[in-house]
Design a protein around this motif. Structure first.
Motif, PDB file in Angstrom:
ATOM      1  N   SER A   6       0.834  -1.201   0.000  1.00 19.08           N
ATOM      2  CA  SER A   6       0.000   0.000   0.000  1.00 19.08           C
ATOM      3  C   SER A   6       0.873   1.258   0.000  1.00 19.08           C
ATOM      4  N   GLU A   7       1.970   1.242   0.740  1.00 18.06           N
ATOM      5  CA  GLU A   7       2.898   2.381   0.726  1.00 18.06           C
ATOM      6  C   GLU A   7       3.485   2.575  -0.667  1.00 18.06           C
ATOM      7  N   TYR A   8       3.840   1.466  -1.300  1.00 15.15           N
ATOM      8  CA  TYR A   8       4.388   1.515  -2.654  1.00 15.15           C
ATOM      9  C   TYR A   8       3.371   2.135  -3.625  1.00 15.15           C
ATOM     10  N   LEU A   9       2.134   1.661  -3.578  1.00 10.27           N
ATOM     11  CA  LEU A   9       1.108   2.172  -4.486  1.00 10.27           C
ATOM     12  C   LEU A   9       0.812   3.650  -4.235  1.00 10.27           C
ATOM     13  N   ILE A  10       0.765   4.043  -2.986  1.00  7.29           N
ATOM     14  CA  ILE A  10       0.514   5.446  -2.670  1.00  7.29           C
ATOM     15  C   ILE A  10       1.682   6.311  -3.133  1.00  7.29           C
ATOM     16  N   GLY A  11       2.897   5.831  -2.937  1.00  3.74           N
ATOM     17  CA  GLY A  11       4.067   6.563  -3.424  1.00  3.74           C
ATOM     18  C   GLY A  11       4.023   6.760  -4.930  1.00  3.74           C
ATOM     19  N   LYS A  12       3.654   5.712  -5.642  1.00  6.40           N
ATOM     20  CA  LYS A  12       3.531   5.805  -7.101  1.00  6.40           C
ATOM     21  C   LYS A  12       2.401   6.759  -7.489  1.00  6.40           C
ATOM     22  N   LEU A  13       1.301   6.709  -6.747  1.00  8.53           N
ATOM     23  CA  LEU A  13       0.179   7.606  -7.012  1.00  8.53           C
ATOM     24  C   LEU A  13       0.591   9.059  -6.820  1.00  8.53           C
ATOM     25  N   LEU A  14       1.264   9.343  -5.719  1.00 11.64           N
ATOM     26  CA  LEU A  14       1.663  10.720  -5.410  1.00 11.64           C
ATOM     27  C   LEU A  14       2.709  11.260  -6.372  1.00 11.64           C
ATOM     28  N   SER A  15       3.522  10.367  -6.935  1.00 12.04           N
ATOM     29  CA  SER A  15       4.536  10.813  -7.896  1.00 12.04           C
ATOM     30  C   SER A  15       4.046  10.712  -9.339  1.00 12.04           C
ATOM     31  N   ASN A  16       2.756  10.387  -9.496  1.00 14.34           N
ATOM     32  CA  ASN A  16       2.121  10.293 -10.812  1.00 14.34           C
ATOM     33  C   ASN A  16       2.808   9.265 -11.704  1.00 14.34           C
ATOM     34  N   GLU A  17       3.186   8.135 -11.129  1.00 11.92           N
ATOM     35  CA  GLU A  17       3.864   7.074 -11.867  1.00 11.92           C
ATOM     36  C   GLU A  17       3.111   5.751 -11.776  1.00 11.92           C
ATOM     37  N   ILE A  20      -1.594   1.443 -15.120  1.00 13.89           N
ATOM     38  CA  ILE A  20      -3.016   1.106 -15.166  1.00 13.89           C
ATOM     39  C   ILE A  20      -3.326  -0.058 -14.217  1.00 13.89           C
ATOM     40  N   ASP A  21      -2.486  -1.088 -14.257  1.00 11.86           N
ATOM     41  CA  ASP A  21      -2.701  -2.246 -13.376  1.00 11.86           C
ATOM     42  C   ASP A  21      -2.580  -1.860 -11.912  1.00 11.86           C
ATOM     43  N   GLU A  22      -1.610  -0.999 -11.594  1.00 10.03           N
ATOM     44  CA  GLU A  22      -1.436  -0.553 -10.212  1.00 10.03           C
ATOM     45  C   GLU A  22      -2.609   0.314  -9.766  1.00 10.03           C
ATOM     46  N   LEU A  23      -3.118   1.143 -10.680  1.00 11.20           N
ATOM     47  CA  LEU A  23      -4.293   1.956 -10.358  1.00 11.20           C
ATOM     48  C   LEU A  23      -5.494   1.057 -10.070  1.00 11.20           C
ATOM     49  N   ASP A  24      -5.687   0.042 -10.890  1.00  7.19           N
ATOM     50  CA  ASP A  24      -6.771  -0.908 -10.643  1.00  7.19           C
ATOM     51  C   ASP A  24      -6.622  -1.569  -9.274  1.00  7.19           C
ATOM     52  N   GLU A  25      -5.392  -1.973  -8.954  1.00  5.31           N
ATOM     53  CA  GLU A  25      -5.127  -2.601  -7.644  1.00  5.31           C
ATOM     54  C   GLU A  25      -5.418  -1.626  -6.509  1.00  5.31           C
TER      55      GLU A  25
END
Length: 63
Positions: A6-17, A20-25
């Protein structure tokens, strides 16, 4: 999914990286109580860190 994920996904979200698969997850996780709590915890840590950094920058210097 564990907290590190969850930290990884939020970090990617905040850095706009986020892919599509990660966004779905990420979005799928928002719909579950367990992951909602995880995301809440990680976002709270992140925004508390931002507040601390901002408060340290805006503290006037005394002479």
């Amino acid at each position: 999914m564990n907290q590190n994920r969850s930290e990884y996904l939020i970090g990617k979200l905040l850095s706009n990286e986020l892919s599509i698969d990660e966004l779905d997850e990420f979005l799928e996780g928002l719909g579950t109580k367990e992951m909602s709590d995880e995301y809440t915890h990680v976002f709270e840590q992140y925004f508390n860190q931002l507040l601390t950094q901002n408060n340290n920058k805006s503290t006037p210097h005394t002479k």
